[in-house]
Scaffold this motif. Structure first.
Motif, PDB file in Angstrom:
ATOM      1  N   ASP A  37       0.802  -1.208   0.000  1.00  0.00           N
ATOM      2  CA  ASP A  37       0.000   0.000   0.000  1.00  0.00           C
ATOM      3  C   ASP A  37       0.840   1.266   0.000  1.00  0.00           C
ATOM      4  OD1 ASP A  37      -2.519  -1.097  -0.214  1.00  0.00           O
ATOM      5  OD2 ASP A  37      -2.761  -1.370   1.934  1.00  0.00           O
ATOM      6  N   THR A  38       0.258   2.309  -0.578  1.00  0.00           N
ATOM      7  CA  THR A  38       0.958   3.561  -0.848  1.00  0.00           C
ATOM      8  C   THR A  38       1.516   4.218   0.410  1.00  0.00           C
ATOM      9  OG1 THR A  38      -0.455   3.906  -2.770  1.00  0.00           O
ATOM     10  CG2 THR A  38       0.685   5.839  -1.893  1.00  0.00           C
ATOM     11  N   GLY A  39       0.690   4.362   1.424  1.00  0.00           N
ATOM     12  CA  GLY A  39       1.149   5.028   2.644  1.00  0.00           C
ATOM     13  C   GLY A  39       2.304   4.299   3.294  1.00  0.00           C
ATOM     14  N   THR A  40       2.224   2.984   3.325  1.00  0.00           N
ATOM     15  CA  THR A  40       3.283   2.181   3.921  1.00  0.00           C
ATOM     16  C   THR A  40       4.573   2.312   3.118  1.00  0.00           C
ATOM     17  OG1 THR A  40       1.703   0.603   4.830  1.00  0.00           O
ATOM     18  CG2 THR A  40       3.962  -0.157   4.582  1.00  0.00           C
ATOM     19  N   ASN A  41       4.470   2.206   1.792  1.00  0.00           N
ATOM     20  CA  ASN A  41       5.670   2.323   0.956  1.00  0.00           C
ATOM     21  C   ASN A  41       6.314   3.702   1.067  1.00  0.00           C
ATOM     22  OD1 ASN A  41       5.767  -0.281  -0.043  1.00  0.00           O
ATOM     23  ND2 ASN A  41       4.535   0.171  -1.834  1.00  0.00           N
ATOM     24  N   MET A  42       5.505   4.751   1.070  1.00  0.00           N
ATOM     25  CA  MET A  42       6.056   6.105   1.166  1.00  0.00           C
ATOM     26  C   MET A  42       6.683   6.350   2.533  1.00  0.00           C
ATOM     27  SD  MET A  42       3.225   8.388  -0.939  1.00  0.00           S
ATOM     28  CE  MET A  42       4.264   9.851  -1.053  1.00  0.00           C
ATOM     29  N   SER A  43       6.046   5.833   3.581  1.00  0.00           N
ATOM     30  CA  SER A  43       6.590   6.043   4.927  1.00  0.00           C
ATOM     31  C   SER A  43       7.905   5.287   5.106  1.00  0.00           C
ATOM     32  CB  SER A  43       5.573   5.602   5.994  1.00  0.00           C
ATOM     33  OG  SER A  43       5.362   4.212   5.967  1.00  0.00           O
ATOM     34  N   MET A  44       7.991   4.069   4.563  1.00  0.00           N
ATOM     35  CA  MET A  44       9.225   3.304   4.672  1.00  0.00           C
ATOM     36  C   MET A  44      10.337   3.933   3.837  1.00  0.00           C
ATOM     37  SD  MET A  44       7.767  -0.609   4.640  1.00  0.00           S
ATOM     38  CE  MET A  44       9.251  -1.382   5.256  1.00  0.00           C
ATOM     39  N   THR A  45       9.964   4.521   2.702  1.00  0.00           N
ATOM     40  CA  THR A  45      10.959   5.172   1.841  1.00  0.00           C
ATOM     41  C   THR A  45      11.556   6.398   2.524  1.00  0.00           C
ATOM     42  OG1 THR A  45       9.852   4.397  -0.168  1.00  0.00           O
ATOM     43  CG2 THR A  45      11.305   6.299  -0.383  1.00  0.00           C
ATOM     44  N   ILE A  46      10.704   7.297   3.003  1.00  0.00           N
ATOM     45  CA  ILE A  46      11.226   8.539   3.588  1.00  0.00           C
ATOM     46  C   ILE A  46      11.846   8.284   4.961  1.00  0.00           C
ATOM     47  CG2 ILE A  46       9.127   9.340   4.768  1.00  0.00           C
ATOM     48  CD1 ILE A  46       9.876  12.178   3.647  1.00  0.00           C
ATOM     49  N   SER A  47      11.467   7.180   5.605  1.00  0.00           N
ATOM     50  CA  SER A  47      12.103   6.831   6.883  1.00  0.00           C
ATOM     51  C   SER A  47      13.584   6.522   6.691  1.00  0.00           C
ATOM     52  CB  SER A  47      11.384   5.638   7.531  1.00  0.00           C
ATOM     53  OG  SER A  47      10.114   6.028   8.004  1.00  0.00           O
ATOM     54  N   ALA A  48      13.933   6.019   5.506  1.00  0.00           N
ATOM     55  CA  ALA A  48      15.354   5.792   5.206  1.00  0.00           C
ATOM     56  C   ALA A  48      16.099   7.124   5.195  1.00  0.00           C
ATOM     57  CB  ALA A  48      15.499   5.097   3.846  1.00  0.00           C
ATOM     58  N   GLY A  49      15.469   8.165   4.653  1.00  0.00           N
ATOM     59  CA  GLY A  49      16.063   9.492   4.670  1.00  0.00           C
ATOM     60  C   GLY A  49      16.149  10.059   6.078  1.00  0.00           C
TER      61      GLY A  49
END
Length: 546
Positions: A37-49
């Motif tokens: 899901d979109t929210g999960t993928n975006m949150s995991m992506t920016i959490s790397a940053g």
């Protein structure tokens, strides 16, 4: 001017904001199939940053933006995560060499990011995260020509992102029909809002405690993202209804008092039940008041989650960097979930299988690590899922060896591509032949509805069985075998082939799979039916016709 330290705090605040609201963003997904899901993928992506910035002691805006962009590039998951990483990569290009960021710098940096994102998407669709970012960037440029205040410009970015988001249902009929805005655009707005809170008011959005894990109905619970599991036991059973059985809604109401993730689907003769609870016995006892129980299954999700985490960690450790062997021309990386599928790809010559797929989109860094563990001069990558292709493509420029990402959108396409490989042929010949092979496969799968939805003419209830024909929703049923029959019938009509391969998942027993095979053999006498245990989560069956 915005300093590097302030920019860092703003990005961390934006990351916290999307992490706090990821479930709400996930729920905007119109497609009822369980996915990454979109929210999960975006949150995991920016959490790397966020993690990179928390370790960075730097007050140079350009260096802060570059550190964040590099981390997002490697941590990108799913198409929405990749697009987010491209926006930040452009942001870093725009701020390169700048100790502080002006209003004009912010506007130009976002514009570069939008340009990068549009170029990376083969067929950009308006009414998505791309539109939200583009409109925000266009108005930011206009605002920067009028004022020299970066906070005012970022206010404009956030305001116009929201305006564009509200217009997405007018651009995409499927959003309008569902009464929602675009999930990716909403995720981007949430990030912008978190950043603005710091830039304008000096208030950092705090990270809340992890949201409770939303374990997919009838899916293997170990395939879930990290998070707290509220109830221990995944409990499933079918009630063979007695004549005077009470309304199934009463069973649902009771189960909701002892657990969550409740799904109750009934017809004239049976009630299918799914619930997460700490008291499976109570659920079964209540079910007995409606009729006899069959097909009971109780699984400890905490145990399975821990085992999966251990498996993932071991897999990562096995992806150790290996130098290129001049004697090894070709190597292969495939993405798949399930022991049977892992073994199948390995038997076909895949050197490294990355655990992932639907609901488990691996990051660019996961795929890159797998590529670097294969000592071949050329590594073919089989994403086997349309939501993983972009993340795989981002690894191409990061690898120190030639990488070719084949556009495999399904497991059967990946298998067909491997079968078409010829070690004696040149690279370009293999690339063409493998692509032709994957394009010739008719693929379908049987899964379940992750949410209630009115989609593509179907009024779908959570937990109902869905048959997907080459990625499109074809049938909605209450019975898995009935859905399987309809799907195979549809696929065979489109293909001149005579081989039907049925890969059954972790939620289908050997006995159920064998029963399904016999049914198909009786219905499709002119076809050879091959049955394979894939052990995959989410999909009861993956079907191909060749």
């Amino acid at each position: 001017m915005i300093s590097g330290k302030l920019l860092s705090q703003a990005i961390i605040s934006g990351a916290n904001n999307i992490c706090n609201q990821k479930n709400a963003v996930d729920e905007l997904n119109v497609f009822p199939v369980p996915d990454g899901d979109t929210g999960t993928n975006m949150s995991m992506t920016i959490s790397a940053g966020k993690r990179a910035l928390e370790q960075l002691e730097e007050d140079d805006a350009g260096k802060v933006a570059q550190a964040c962009a590099s981390a997002l590039l490697r941590g990108a998951r799913g198409n929405s995560g990749v697009i987010l990483s491209l926006l930040f990569r452009g942001f870093a290009k725009g701020l390169k060499g700048k100790e502080e960021a002006s209003a004009q710098d912010l506007a130009e940096a976002l514009s570069i990011g939008v340009e990068n994102a549009y170029k990376a998407v083969m067929n950009p669709t308006e009414g998505t995260i791309l539109t939200v970012a583009r409109v925000a960037a266009e108005h930011a440029m206009q605002e920067a020509q009028q004022v020299n205040d970066p906070v005012v410009v970022f206010e404009a970015i956030t305001h116009w992102a929201e305006e564009a988001l509200n217009q997405t249902p007018e651009m995409l009929p499927v959003l309008k029909k569902a009464g929602v805005v675009d999930a990716g655009g909403k995720g981007l707005l949430v990030i912008f809002e978190g950043m603005l809170s710091v830039l304008k008011d000096g208030k950092m959005v705090d990270a809340k405690s992890p949201e409770k894990a939303r374990v997919n109905v009838a899916a293997n619970p170990v395939a879930e993202y990290e998070g707290e599991i509220t109830f221990t036991y995944c409990t499933e059973f079918i009630v063979d209804k007695k004549k005077d059985a009470k309304d199934a809604l009463k069973l649902r109401a009771y189960l909701e008092t002892i657990g969550d993730c409740v799904v109750v689907v009934d017809d004239d003769s049976i009630i299918k039940v799914h619930v997460h609870t700490d008291h499976p016995g109570k659920a079964l006892e209540e079910g007995l008041t409606f009729g006899a129980l069959i097909n009971m299954k109780i699984e400890n999700m905490r145990e399975q989650h821990a085992a999966k985490q251990k498996e993932v960690e071991q897999t990562r450790q096995n992806h150790e960097y290996v130098k290129v062997d001049p004697e090894m021309e070709y190597g292969f990386v495939a993405v798949a979930a399930g022991e049977g599928l892992h073994a199948l790809f390995t038997d076909l010559g895949v050197n490294c299988v990355v655990s992932g797929g639907q609901t488990m989109n691996p990051s660019t860094d996961d795929i890159l690590s797998a590529i670097h563990s294969v000592p071949a001069k050329t590594v073919f990558v089989l994403p086997n899922n349309k939501n993983i292709i972009m993340a795989a493509e981002q690894a191409v420029s990061l690898a120190d060896r030639r990488v070719c990402v084949l556009q495999t959108r399904t497991i059967p396409q990946g298998l067909s591509a491997m079968l078409a490989f010829d070690p004696d042929e040149a690279f370009e010949e293999n690339r063409v032949n493998m692509t032709k092979a994957l394009d010739s496969v008719q693929t379908g799968n049987i899964t379940f509805a992750a949410r209630d939805s009115d989609f593509d003419g179907h009024n779908i209830k959570k937990g109902e069985i869905l048959a997907m024909d080459n990625g499109k929703l074809a049938y909605v049923e209450k019975d898995i075998d009935k859905a399987l029959y309809k799907l195979v019938k549809s696929l065979t009509k489109k293909s001149d082939g005579s081989f039907v391969t049925v890969i059954y998942g972790i939620d289908v027993t050997d006995e159920q799979a064998e029963q399904a095979r016999k049914m198909l053999e009786n219905k499709f006498s002119g076809y050879e039916i091959n049955l394979i245990s894939g052990g995959q989560p989410v999909y009861y069956y993956i079907v191909s016709v060749e």
